[in-house]
Motif scaffolding. Structure first.
Motif, mmCIF file in Angstrom:
data_model
loop_
_atom_site.group_PDB
_atom_site.id
_atom_site.type_symbol
_atom_site.label_atom_id
_atom_site.label_comp_id
_atom_site.label_asym_id
_atom_site.label_seq_id
_atom_site.Cartn_x
_atom_site.Cartn_y
_atom_site.Cartn_z
ATOM 1 N N VAL A 48 46.921 35.891 33.227
ATOM 2 C CA VAL A 48 46.146 36.138 34.434
ATOM 3 C C VAL A 48 44.796 36.676 33.990
ATOM 4 O O VAL A 48 44.724 37.580 33.165
ATOM 5 C CB VAL A 48 46.848 37.174 35.349
ATOM 6 C CG1 VAL A 48 46.022 37.467 36.580
ATOM 7 C CG2 VAL A 48 48.231 36.678 35.733
ATOM 8 N N ARG A 49 43.724 36.092 34.519
ATOM 9 C CA ARG A 49 42.379 36.540 34.151
ATOM 10 C C ARG A 49 41.870 37.487 35.218
ATOM 11 O O ARG A 49 41.862 37.167 36.409
ATOM 12 C CB ARG A 49 41.434 35.356 34.024
ATOM 13 C CG ARG A 49 40.052 35.763 33.587
ATOM 14 C CD ARG A 49 39.205 34.535 33.287
ATOM 15 N NE ARG A 49 37.939 34.944 32.758
ATOM 16 C CZ ARG A 49 36.853 35.169 33.509
ATOM 17 N NH1 ARG A 49 36.914 35.023 34.809
ATOM 18 N NH2 ARG A 49 35.723 35.532 32.955
ATOM 19 N N LEU A 50 41.457 38.679 34.786
ATOM 20 C CA LEU A 50 40.921 39.699 35.687
ATOM 21 C C LEU A 50 39.437 39.886 35.429
ATOM 22 O O LEU A 50 38.970 39.723 34.304
ATOM 23 C CB LEU A 50 41.637 41.031 35.464
ATOM 24 C CG LEU A 50 43.146 41.037 35.659
ATOM 25 C CD1 LEU A 50 43.716 42.385 35.273
ATOM 26 C CD2 LEU A 50 43.509 40.696 37.090
ATOM 27 N N VAL A 51 38.710 40.246 36.474
ATOM 28 C CA VAL A 51 37.293 40.550 36.364
ATOM 29 C C VAL A 51 37.083 41.926 36.974
ATOM 30 O O VAL A 51 37.625 42.231 38.032
ATOM 31 C CB VAL A 51 36.440 39.495 37.109
ATOM 32 C CG1 VAL A 51 34.976 39.870 37.096
ATOM 33 C CG2 VAL A 51 36.645 38.126 36.504
ATOM 34 N N GLN A 52 36.287 42.747 36.299
ATOM 35 C CA GLN A 52 36.051 44.106 36.778
ATOM 36 C C GLN A 52 34.733 44.143 37.559
ATOM 37 O O GLN A 52 33.710 44.581 37.070
ATOM 38 C CB GLN A 52 36.012 45.086 35.605
ATOM 39 C CG GLN A 52 36.062 46.514 36.038
ATOM 40 C CD GLN A 52 36.239 47.459 34.867
ATOM 41 O OE1 GLN A 52 36.043 47.086 33.712
ATOM 42 N NE2 GLN A 52 36.603 48.680 35.156
ATOM 43 N N ASP A 53 34.785 43.664 38.800
ATOM 44 C CA ASP A 53 33.586 43.646 39.637
ATOM 45 C C ASP A 53 33.871 44.084 41.073
ATOM 46 O O ASP A 53 33.102 43.803 41.980
ATOM 47 C CB ASP A 53 32.943 42.264 39.626
ATOM 48 C CG ASP A 53 33.810 41.196 40.269
ATOM 49 O OD1 ASP A 53 34.968 41.497 40.633
ATOM 50 O OD2 ASP A 53 33.347 40.057 40.404
ATOM 51 N N GLY A 54 34.973 44.771 41.265
ATOM 52 C CA GLY A 54 35.358 45.232 42.596
ATOM 53 C C GLY A 54 34.606 46.483 43.000
ATOM 54 O O GLY A 54 33.632 46.883 42.364
ATOM 55 N N PRO A 55 35.070 47.134 44.052
ATOM 56 C CA PRO A 55 34.414 48.362 44.519
ATOM 57 C C PRO A 55 34.493 49.475 43.474
ATOM 58 O O PRO A 55 35.399 49.503 42.650
ATOM 59 C CB PRO A 55 35.204 48.742 45.763
ATOM 60 C CG PRO A 55 36.310 47.780 45.904
ATOM 61 C CD PRO A 55 36.210 46.759 44.843
#
Length: 113
Positions: free
Chosen positions: A25-32
């Motif tokens: 699973v690829r995650l991106v750290q661009d949330g709130p």
């Protein structure tokens, strides 16, 4: 659902053909922004392998010697990146997607970073 529960799920395309299994699973750290002063993670997509292996070796992309990468691809078969927006449904060990196998992008075509 926990992310690790997705690993090994069969992936079925829009034509009802099984194309492989979820290997990562690829995650991106661009949330709130969180209290810890870091951005929240969001699911960006899934890494799907043709031979339903749930182990990736790190040589699926642009790293390592050419011979080693070829051996890994021989074992895994095709390796694709599936954007999360193309996931239609997740039920009972099956991920149904809105696209066809021929429309998936090979993982190696993703930008290097």
């Amino acid at each position: 659902m926990r992310l690790n529960e997705l690993l090994g799920h069969r992936v079925i395309d829009a034509d009802s053909n099984e194309i492989g299994g979820v290997a990562d699973v690829r995650l991106v750290q661009d949330g709130p922004l969180l209290v810890s002063m870091q951005r929240a993670l969001r699911v960006d997509g899934l890494i799907v392998v043709e031979n339903r292996s749930t182990r990736l070796f790190g040589y699926e992309r642009h790293v390592g010697p050419e011979l080693l990468r070829r051996l890994v691809h021989w074992r895994l078969g095709n390796v694709w990146y599936l954007p999360w927006t193309e996931v239609e449904q997740i039920t009972d060990g099956i991920v149904t997607i809105t696209t066809r196998r021929t429309d998936l992008r090979p993982l190696e075509e993703m930008a290097r970073y």
